[in-house]
Motif scaffolding. Structure first.
Motif, PDB file in Angstrom:
ATOM      1  N   PRO A 264      44.564  32.323  49.955  1.00  0.00           N
ATOM      2  CA  PRO A 264      45.483  33.403  50.347  1.00  0.00           C
ATOM      3  C   PRO A 264      46.737  33.457  49.487  1.00  0.00           C
ATOM      4  CG  PRO A 264      45.547  31.603  51.936  1.00  0.00           C
ATOM      5  CD  PRO A 264      44.404  31.326  51.019  1.00  0.00           C
TER       6      PRO A 264
ATOM      7  N   TYR B 261      38.388  31.158  49.651  1.00  0.00           N
ATOM      8  CA  TYR B 261      39.440  32.142  49.433  1.00  0.00           C
ATOM      9  C   TYR B 261      40.793  31.446  49.460  1.00  0.00           C
ATOM     10  CZ  TYR B 261      42.569  36.109  50.186  1.00  0.00           C
ATOM     11  OH  TYR B 261      43.578  37.023  50.085  1.00  0.00           O
TER      12      TYR B 261
ATOM     13  N   THR C 180      46.981  33.170  46.231  1.00  0.00           N
ATOM     14  CA  THR C 180      46.718  33.957  45.024  1.00  0.00           C
ATOM     15  C   THR C 180      45.844  35.182  45.308  1.00  0.00           C
ATOM     16  OG1 THR C 180      44.781  32.587  44.500  1.00  0.00           O
ATOM     17  CG2 THR C 180      46.897  31.914  43.561  1.00  0.00           C
ATOM     18  N   LYS C 181      45.460  35.366  46.571  1.00  0.00           N
ATOM     19  CA  LYS C 181      44.582  36.463  46.976  1.00  0.00           C
ATOM     20  C   LYS C 181      43.329  36.507  46.094  1.00  0.00           C
ATOM     21  CE  LYS C 181      48.225  39.473  48.834  1.00  0.00           C
ATOM     22  NZ  LYS C 181      48.848  40.819  48.768  1.00  0.00           N
ATOM     23  N   SER C 182      42.686  35.362  45.975  1.00  0.00           N
ATOM     24  CA  SER C 182      41.518  35.282  45.091  1.00  0.00           C
ATOM     25  C   SER C 182      40.370  34.521  45.751  1.00  0.00           C
ATOM     26  CB  SER C 182      41.888  34.618  43.769  1.00  0.00           C
ATOM     27  OG  SER C 182      42.323  33.297  43.973  1.00  0.00           O
TER      28      SER C 182
ATOM     29  N   MET D 117      41.197  45.310  41.922  1.00  0.00           N
ATOM     30  CA  MET D 117      40.730  43.928  41.894  1.00  0.00           C
ATOM     31  C   MET D 117      40.047  43.648  40.568  1.00  0.00           C
ATOM     32  SD  MET D 117      37.560  44.001  44.633  1.00  0.00           S
ATOM     33  CE  MET D 117      36.191  45.158  44.503  1.00  0.00           C
TER      34      MET D 117
ATOM     35  N   LEU E  67      38.525  40.326  56.139  1.00  0.00           N
ATOM     36  CA  LEU E  67      39.058  40.286  54.777  1.00  0.00           C
ATOM     37  C   LEU E  67      38.094  40.952  53.804  1.00  0.00           C
ATOM     38  CD1 LEU E  67      41.145  39.244  52.721  1.00  0.00           C
ATOM     39  CD2 LEU E  67      39.897  37.086  52.679  1.00  0.00           C
TER      40      LEU E  67
ATOM     41  N   LYS F   6      40.042  38.384  41.848  1.00  0.00           N
ATOM     42  CA  LYS F   6      41.463  38.481  42.161  1.00  0.00           C
ATOM     43  C   LYS F   6      41.756  39.861  42.746  1.00  0.00           C
ATOM     44  CE  LYS F   6      42.560  35.435  38.259  1.00  0.00           C
ATOM     45  NZ  LYS F   6      43.294  35.314  36.965  1.00  0.00           N
ATOM     46  N   VAL F   7      42.285  39.869  43.951  1.00  0.00           N
ATOM     47  CA  VAL F   7      42.592  41.122  44.636  1.00  0.00           C
ATOM     48  C   VAL F   7      44.083  41.406  44.493  1.00  0.00           C
ATOM     49  CG1 VAL F   7      42.469  42.393  46.805  1.00  0.00           C
ATOM     50  CG2 VAL F   7      40.728  40.668  46.270  1.00  0.00           C
TER      51      VAL F   7
ATOM     52  N   ASP G 167      45.629  44.401  45.129  1.00  0.00           N
ATOM     53  CA  ASP G 167      45.974  45.153  46.334  1.00  0.00           C
ATOM     54  C   ASP G 167      44.704  45.844  46.813  1.00  0.00           C
ATOM     55  OD1 ASP G 167      45.728  47.646  44.812  1.00  0.00           O
ATOM     56  OD2 ASP G 167      47.703  47.179  43.992  1.00  0.00           O
ATOM     57  N   ASN G 168      44.823  46.709  47.812  1.00  0.00           N
ATOM     58  CA  ASN G 168      43.634  47.353  48.365  1.00  0.00           C
ATOM     59  C   ASN G 168      42.955  48.323  47.406  1.00  0.00           C
ATOM     60  OD1 ASN G 168      43.808  46.015  50.812  1.00  0.00           O
ATOM     61  ND2 ASN G 168      45.023  47.615  51.791  1.00  0.00           N
TER      62      ASN G 168
END
Length: 236
Positions: free
Chosen positions: A179, A177, A181-183, A212, A79, A205-206, A208-209
């Protein structure tokens, strides 16, 4: 330092396994340490001529196996590695005590790179910042920083450190982490001047690729206040 501890511990366990396998049942007292500051050596590790290790104590073979398992990379390491690359960033500071004052802004670049077979990620940061000089007047200063991130399989937490050319200390933080909230959320304590310790919470906060955001919160007078925000965009 961490790798030194690992190598030392592994060496002690390996020596214990070989040495005690050649001894009779007149082994040292269970739990006796080979050297101060090192891991305790079981009295009769697997392969010894006596009985198995005392209840509750793993034998040397099990300890070595566990250490090797804990050294493997997993999904949490992958990740972090997924964010490798070159990034542009814009940073905002809320340093003025007036809550209505606009934030100070500056820009820079960051490079994230996986190392040690994907176990850790380094981040090198470079930019320019407006900072007060010795005369109190604002001037442009070059900023350099370097971070190290990883996932500690023993602690089951994300871990990070940070250094830069604006101080001489090393900031250590631990995080989790989410998942959903991808944070990532890291907590730490900083002490910019003696006796002035401040609790810090960082939220990354991510989106997308390629995008952030880092939000930095400080506990000031018992209340949490957002004092910094960094928006990252990956270079194409």
């Amino acid at each position: 330092m961490k790798i030194t501890v690992f190598v030392t511990s592994f060496f002690v366990v390996a020596c214990a396994f070989i040495g005690f396998a050649q001894q009779t049942t007149t082994s040292p007292v269970a739990g006796k340490k080979a050297n101060a500051g090192q891991v305790a050596v079981p009295a009769n590790p697997a392969g010894g001529t006596g009985a198995s290790a005392p209840a509750g104590q793993p034998n040397a073979a099990d300890m070595m196996k566990q250490m090797m398992e804990l050294s493997k990379i997993g999904e949490n390491h992958k990740l972090l590695s997924s964010l490798d690359g070159n990034w542009d960033y814009t940073i905002k500071f809320w340093m003025n005590p007036d809550p209505n004052a606009p934030p100070q802004e500056s820009k820079g670049t960051a490079t994230r790179k996986s190392i040690m077979g994907g176990r850790y990620v380094t981040m090198d940061v470079s930019g320019n910042m407006q900072m007060p000089g010795e005369d109190g007047k604002m001037k442009t200063m070059q900023f350099k920083g370097m971070g190290m991130e990883g996932y500690d399989n023993v602690k089951k937490k994300f871990v990070a450190s940070w250094i830069d050319n604006m101080g001489t200390g090393i900031e250590f933080s631990e995080g989790i982490y989410d998942p959903a909230t991808k944070s990532f959320t890291y907590t730490s304590e900083m002490e910019p001047v003696p006796g002035m310790k401040t609790q810090v919470r960082e939220v990354i906060k991510v989106a997308d690729n390629n995008h952030m955001m880092l939000e930095w919160y400080e506990n000031q007078g018992g209340q949490e206040k957002k004092t910094m925000e960094i928006s990252y965009t990956k270079k194409k």
